[in-house]
Scaffold this active site. Structure first.
Site, short mmCIF file in Angstrom:
data_model
loop_
_atom_site.label_atom_id
_atom_site.label_comp_id
_atom_site.label_asym_id
_atom_site.label_seq_id
_atom_site.Cartn_x
_atom_site.Cartn_y
_atom_site.Cartn_z
N LYS A 57 30.52 38.49 47.73
CA LYS A 57 31.30 39.20 48.75
C LYS A 57 30.89 38.69 50.12
CE LYS A 57 33.25 41.96 45.75
NZ LYS A 57 34.67 42.20 45.51
N HIS A 79 39.14 37.44 34.00
CA HIS A 79 39.44 38.57 34.89
C HIS A 79 40.83 39.09 34.52
CE1 HIS A 79 39.80 40.93 38.57
NE2 HIS A 79 38.53 40.66 38.84
C1 3PG Z 1 35.79 42.48 40.54
O1 3PG Z 1 36.01 41.27 40.46
O2 3PG Z 1 35.67 43.20 39.54
C2 3PG Z 1 35.70 43.12 41.90
O3 3PG Z 1 35.81 42.19 42.90
C3 3PG Z 1 34.49 43.99 42.00
O4 3PG Z 1 33.99 44.14 43.31
P1 3PG Z 1 33.09 45.40 43.70
O5 3PG Z 1 31.90 45.46 42.82
O6 3PG Z 1 32.71 45.18 45.15
O7 3PG Z 1 33.97 46.61 43.57
#
Ligand code: 3PG
Length: 409
Positions: free
Chosen positions: A150, A266
């Site tokens: 992030k 994903h």
């Molecule tokens: C994912 O790929 O699952 C999200 O980007 C999770 O991000 P977060 O842990 O900041 O909610």
């Protein structure tokens, strides 16, 4: 013999039929609704074609074997499905095709699919799966624990790789690109993979095994090229957004002989398909298709603990779709991700068990003392839950966890 799609209470041969369970919302009675689906998706249409003989119906017609409450079960003969050409797209065109748009049905949800071995044998499935990932990371029992770099977008390759290194130093076994990051100018794939690989090599020299999933979600004709580029630069894991790319894209990657690294899957966009309880396709069905297509790990939810909408019983079924028997296909690693932080891990692991990859983006990068401390706090929380020690107890000797709990309790 007359042509009638209803074969209520008949036990169909599970070797010869692909069996689907649907819930239906309609003014029609459930038998008629099931029949409409069966005829639309096999030998019928809105009217009886003069070309439909009893022989064709007998061989290819789908059968409605259950119609109770709002549920109907329909068996599609194996012969309706293509041989070498067709694959998952053709399966979906039948079991999840026109039926969703029939005007007589206000809502239809494909809640389960049982795929017979005669069809499954065309799919090698995961190459590494849960066991392979555990072997690569030398982590036989504990949950894998990871982060999503992030901010979602914006970091240049050097800072991105530094994040991964700090996360590894903090004890994480996994990290990954976010679903929206692929090859943007601020962080091109080639430079990112190369910078991250250098850091993963360094971690390995320092005796810590970690892998990072690089997102190569792109147009189908470019996926293998992107995979080659990533692998040439040292990628240890690849990632695809399966629903934006398509199941065939995943299969093309997973079945290519040059791909020897695990594939992280994903599910971005899934809620457009899975969220409405009265319409769409359930996540367990998607999970089964991902397993067929060759994914090694798949996001299946956080059982209501995180930021994303959850249907807990469907999440448990998705877990079963990845871990249960599927006619010899390897088991996959369920991934819990989305709004997690160290304080949520005991509740999460109460539902997920230890066969899970736990990931936090904000729950690592948002730690008051930065990524390294955030990674430690998340690892500590997983260790505590694995050992069955309450976090309030564990935090006494673990300052990073203590800080995290102060922020997010
Ligand atoms: C994912 O790929 O699952 C999200 O980007 C999770 O991000 P977060 O842990 O900041 O909610």
């Amino acid at each position: 013999m007359s042509i009638d799609y209803l074969a209520l209470d008949e036990e169909l041969d599970k070797e010869e039929y692909l069996i689907c369970e649907y819930t239906v919302k309609s003014d029609l009675d459930i038998e008629t609704a099931g029949k409409r689906i069966a005829e639309e998706e096999s030998t019928g249409t809105w009217t009886r074609p003069t070309t439909l003989s009893e022989d064709i119906f007998e061989s290819y017609g789908a059968k409605v074997t259950k119609a109770e409450g709002n549920r109907t079960r329909i068996g599609y003969p194996v012969i309706d499905f293509s041989g070498d050409i067709g694959g998952i797209p053709q399966i979906l065109s039948i079991v999840a095709g026109n039926l969703f748009g029939l005007d007589s049905l206000d809502g239809v949800r494909l809640v389960d699919v049982e795929i017979p071995p005669k069809i499954l044998k065309r799919y090698p499935g995961p190459q590494k799966g849960l066991k392979g990932l555990r072997q690569i990371l030398d982590r036989p029992e504990k949950p894998l624990v990871g982060t999503i770099v992030k901010p979602k977008i914006g970091l240049p390759p050097k800072e991105f790789a530094e994040y991964v290194y700090e996360a590894g130093k903090g004890g994480l076994t996994n990290s990954k690109d976010d679903e929206t990051l692929v090859d943007q100018d601020f962080c091109p794939l080639e430079e990112r993979v190369s910078a991250v690989s250098e850091k993963l090599d360094l971690l390995e020299e320092e005796d810590h095994k970690m892998i990072h999933a690089h997102n190569i979600s792109t147009s189908a004709h470019e996926i293998l090229e992107a995979a080659d580029l990533a692998l040439e630069n040292g990628a240890r894991q690849l990632m695809l957004d399966v629903l934006t790319v398509g199941f065939s894209g995943l299969q093309a990657l997973a079945e290519d002989p040059s791909i020897k690294v695990p594939i992280h899957v994903h599910r971005a966009m899934h809620a457009a398909i899975t969220k409405d309880p009265e319409h769409g396709i359930s996540m367990p069905v998607i999970a089964k298709l991902v397993r067929m297509a060759g994914g090694d790990a798949l996001h299946t939810g956080t059982y209501g603990t995180g930021k994303m909408h959850a249907d807990i019983s469907e999440e448990l079924e998705s877990k079963e779709a990845l871990l249960g028997d599927m006619h010899g296909l390897k088991r996959m690693m369920p991934v819990a991700s989305g709004g997690l932080h160290p304080g949520l891990i005991p509740e999460l692991m109460g539902k997920s068990g230890n066969d899970v990859q736990i990931q936090a983006g904000g729950g690592v990068a948002g730690h008051p003392e930065g990524v390294g401390a955030g990674a430690k706090a998340l690892s500590q929380s997983v260790d505590a839950s694995f050992e069955g020690v309450p976090l309030d107890e564990f935090k006494k000797d673990h300052p990073e966890l203590k800080k995290a709990l102060e922020k997010w309790s």
